[in-house]
Write a protein that holds these residues in place. Structure first.
Motif, PDB file in Angstrom:
ATOM      1  N   GLU A  16       0.832  -1.199   0.000  1.00  0.00           N
ATOM      2  CA  GLU A  16       0.000   0.000   0.000  1.00  0.00           C
ATOM      3  C   GLU A  16       0.868   1.250   0.000  1.00  0.00           C
ATOM      4  O   GLU A  16       1.854   1.341   0.714  1.00  0.00           O
ATOM      5  N   ASP A  33      -9.641   4.905 -10.607  1.00  0.00           N
ATOM      6  CA  ASP A  33      -9.161   3.696  -9.948  1.00  0.00           C
ATOM      7  C   ASP A  33      -9.166   2.518 -10.914  1.00  0.00           C
ATOM      8  O   ASP A  33     -10.017   2.435 -11.801  1.00  0.00           O
ATOM      9  N   GLU A  35      -8.640  -1.874 -10.803  1.00  0.00           N
ATOM     10  CA  GLU A  35      -8.660  -3.006  -9.884  1.00  0.00           C
ATOM     11  C   GLU A  35      -7.909  -4.194 -10.502  1.00  0.00           C
ATOM     12  O   GLU A  35      -8.256  -4.657 -11.578  1.00  0.00           O
ATOM     13  N   ASN A  44      -0.171 -10.774   5.241  1.00  0.00           N
ATOM     14  CA  ASN A  44      -0.144  -9.738   6.271  1.00  0.00           C
ATOM     15  C   ASN A  44       0.694 -10.254   7.433  1.00  0.00           C
ATOM     16  O   ASN A  44       1.393 -11.250   7.309  1.00  0.00           O
ATOM     17  N   VAL A  60      -6.554  -5.906  -5.582  1.00  0.00           N
ATOM     18  CA  VAL A  60      -5.688  -4.777  -5.276  1.00  0.00           C
ATOM     19  C   VAL A  60      -6.245  -3.573  -6.025  1.00  0.00           C
ATOM     20  O   VAL A  60      -6.419  -3.622  -7.242  1.00  0.00           O
ATOM     21  N   LYS A 100      -3.550   1.749  -3.600  1.00  0.00           N
ATOM     22  CA  LYS A 100      -4.338   2.354  -2.540  1.00  0.00           C
ATOM     23  C   LYS A 100      -4.736   1.350  -1.469  1.00  0.00           C
ATOM     24  O   LYS A 100      -4.650   1.642  -0.286  1.00  0.00           O
ATOM     25  N   LYS A 101      -5.157   0.145  -1.898  1.00  0.00           N
ATOM     26  CA  LYS A 101      -5.715  -0.785  -0.922  1.00  0.00           C
ATOM     27  C   LYS A 101      -5.520  -2.223  -1.401  1.00  0.00           C
ATOM     28  O   LYS A 101      -5.631  -2.518  -2.589  1.00  0.00           O
ATOM     29  N   ASP A 103      -7.093  -5.935  -0.597  1.00  0.00           N
ATOM     30  CA  ASP A 103      -8.182  -6.662   0.073  1.00  0.00           C
ATOM     31  C   ASP A 103      -7.907  -8.146   0.013  1.00  0.00           C
ATOM     32  O   ASP A 103      -7.518  -8.688  -1.012  1.00  0.00           O
TER      33      ASP A 103
END
Length: 104
Positions: A16, A33, A35, A44, A60, A100-101, A103
């Motif tokens: 990130e 954005d 994906e 993690n 992502v 950005k993120k 998941d």
């Protein structure tokens, strides 16, 4: 937390906030954005998920920063004693994205 994604025939390790240069993504304007859904691995602090071949439900999300062209590469063909010389240039197009993120 990081992920390994498959895009454009290459695999990228992304985190990130990281900026990344990829092959050009057609049809996407800067500021929107994008994906990435072909996620190979997500890790993690406590666990890791490995896909077969991709992780189910993982994605992502990245923001497209800009499109551009890389520096020029020269392709030179030469044959000795034949008076054959050929010079050609190439500039690869790229898209810069910012992650950005991630998941799981």
């Amino acid at each position: 937390m990081y992920a390994i994604i498959d895009f454009g025939g290459r695999q990228y390790k992304v985190e990130e906030g990281q900026s990344l240069l990829t092959e050009k993504i057609n049809g996407v304007e800067p500021g929107t954005d994008y994906e990435f859904d072909r996620v190979i691995l997500v890790k993690n602090d406590s666990e890791a998920k490995v896909g077969k071949p991709y992780v189910e439900g993982a994605k992502v999300v990245a923001e497209v920063v800009e499109h551009g062209k890389d520096r020029k590469l020269k392709i030179i063909k030469f044959k000795g004693r034949k008076q054959y010389r050929k010079v050609k240039g190439h500039r690869q197009q790229y898209t810069e994205v910012k992650i950005k993120k991630i998941d799981m």
